[in-house]
Design an enzyme around this catalytic site. Structure first.
Site: not given
Ligand code: EPU
Length: 301
Positions: A159, A210, A280
């Site tokens: 990021r 996010s 973010e």
């Molecule tokens: N999780 C939870 N509870 C929740 C949400 C998530 O336990 O309420 C856990 C999930 O089960 C998973 C982990 O947290 O094990 C990560 O969650 P997720 O796979 O949804 O990915 P993320 O890290 O929240 C990131 C990016 C997204 C991108 C996704 C998919 C960031 C801040 N966000 O989300 O980017 O689409 O990976 O690769 O890095 C954005 O930047 O706007 C965005 C949507």
């Protein structure tokens, strides 16, 4: 050169959050020459793309901004694609696919534009902007000139890019892609869209993606979930039921509602884990005192 500029521009309908007030002056350059002229003449102007990652204050903004929505050129040369900053991610992903070029499949579900995605090194589904970018054409307000920066010179990390530190404005980017059959590319894009549908709110529920970045080695969503964020709401905005790092504007929420909810999320995670989440999303405002107080804490400025 007469450049399209609108005064007292009502920005609400253009923002993904469907929140925002009047902006004093908004410029709409259509090519790099126009963009450079605006930047030369307005050293402190702020630049925004598709406003998919931006919260704009309901009290508006007392300055000038550029919207890149009319910077739409795309050139293809064998396995290279050069895109202007205003091209939308999903459109570029489709164009790459039609030309049997792989590497931008992750963009299919992102509502953002190329300039913003390069600026923040957007990533999803195991792909990032930094994987395939060969160079970016950026404007430096300090040097008052256009720079051509290689992938290495962009100093990409999670990021982050050199643009944030040096206040650079992304005008154009070139990607060198891998040749691949379009059916396989389409398959990957369909999978990414399926992931997005299952894990993230659609834009029919106004949201900004996010809210916080993932802290190193941690997940903001998981931390927020563990402190009960999914039950939090303020005024017309609430946390999305399936992912604790998304705020949705479900009932004509205000910018102050969003910032207040962000502050509550930030505070609870700090109290429980001693981790300070870093937003973010970008905030544009400055005229509302309470919003300014919250921003000082959330954005440390
Ligand atoms: N999780 C939870 N509870 C929740 C949400 C998530 O336990 O309420 C856990 C999930 O089960 C998973 C982990 O947290 O094990 C990560 O969650 P997720 O796979 O949804 O990915 P993320 O890290 O929240 C990131 C990016 C997204 C991108 C996704 C998919 C960031 C801040 N966000 O989300 O980017 O689409 O990976 O690769 O890095 C954005 O930047 O706007 C965005 C949507």
């Amino acid at each position: 050169m007469i450049i399209n500029c609108e005064k007292n521009f009502d920005i609400k309908r253009l923002t993904s959050f469907k929140i925002g007030g009047l902006i004093n002056e908004v410029y709409f350059p259509e090519n790099i020459n126009e963009f450079e002229q605006i930047l030369n003449e307005n050293p402190n102007i702020k630049v925004f793309g598709n406003l998919s990652n931006t919260l704009v204050s309901d009290s508006g903004y007392d300055g000038k901004i550029v919207l890149t929505t009319k910077m739409n050129s795309v050139q293809i040369d064998d396995n290279k694609i050069i895109a202007d900053c205003g091209v939308k991610g999903p459109k570029l992903a489709q164009i790459a696919c039609e030309n049997n070029l792989s590497g931008l499949e992750f963009m299919i579900g992102f509502p953002g534009s190329i300039g913003g995605e390069v600026y923040m090194n957007a990533s999803a589904n195991s792909q990032a902007i930094s994987d395939k970018l060969s160079f970016a054409i950026c404007y430096s307000p300090i040097e008052k000139k256009i720079l051509k920066l290689s992938n290495e010179e962009m100093n990409f990390s999670y990021r982050k890019s050199r643009c944030q530190k040096d206040n650079l404005i992304v005008l154009q980017a070139e990607f060198i892609l891998d040749k691949k059959d379009k059916t396989l590319i389409k398959q990957q894009m369909d999978e990414n869209l399926k992931f997005r549908k299952e894990h993230q709110p659609s834009l029919s529920l106004p949201n900004c993606g996010s809210i916080f970045k993932n802290p190193q080695g941690e997940s903001a969503g998981r931390l927020l979930d563990s402190i009960g964020a999914k039950n939090m709401s303020i005024g017309g905005v609430k946390i999305w039921k399936n992912h604790a790092n998304f705020i949705v504007n479900n009932n004509s929420g205000s910018s102050l509602d969003v910032l207040t909810l962000m502050f509550e999320m930030f505070t609870k995670v700090k109290e429980n884990y001693n981790i300070e989440l870093e937003p973010e999303i970008i905030f544009l405002g400055g005229k509302n005192q309470r919003e300014n107080e919250l921003c000082k804490i959330l954005y440390k400025k």
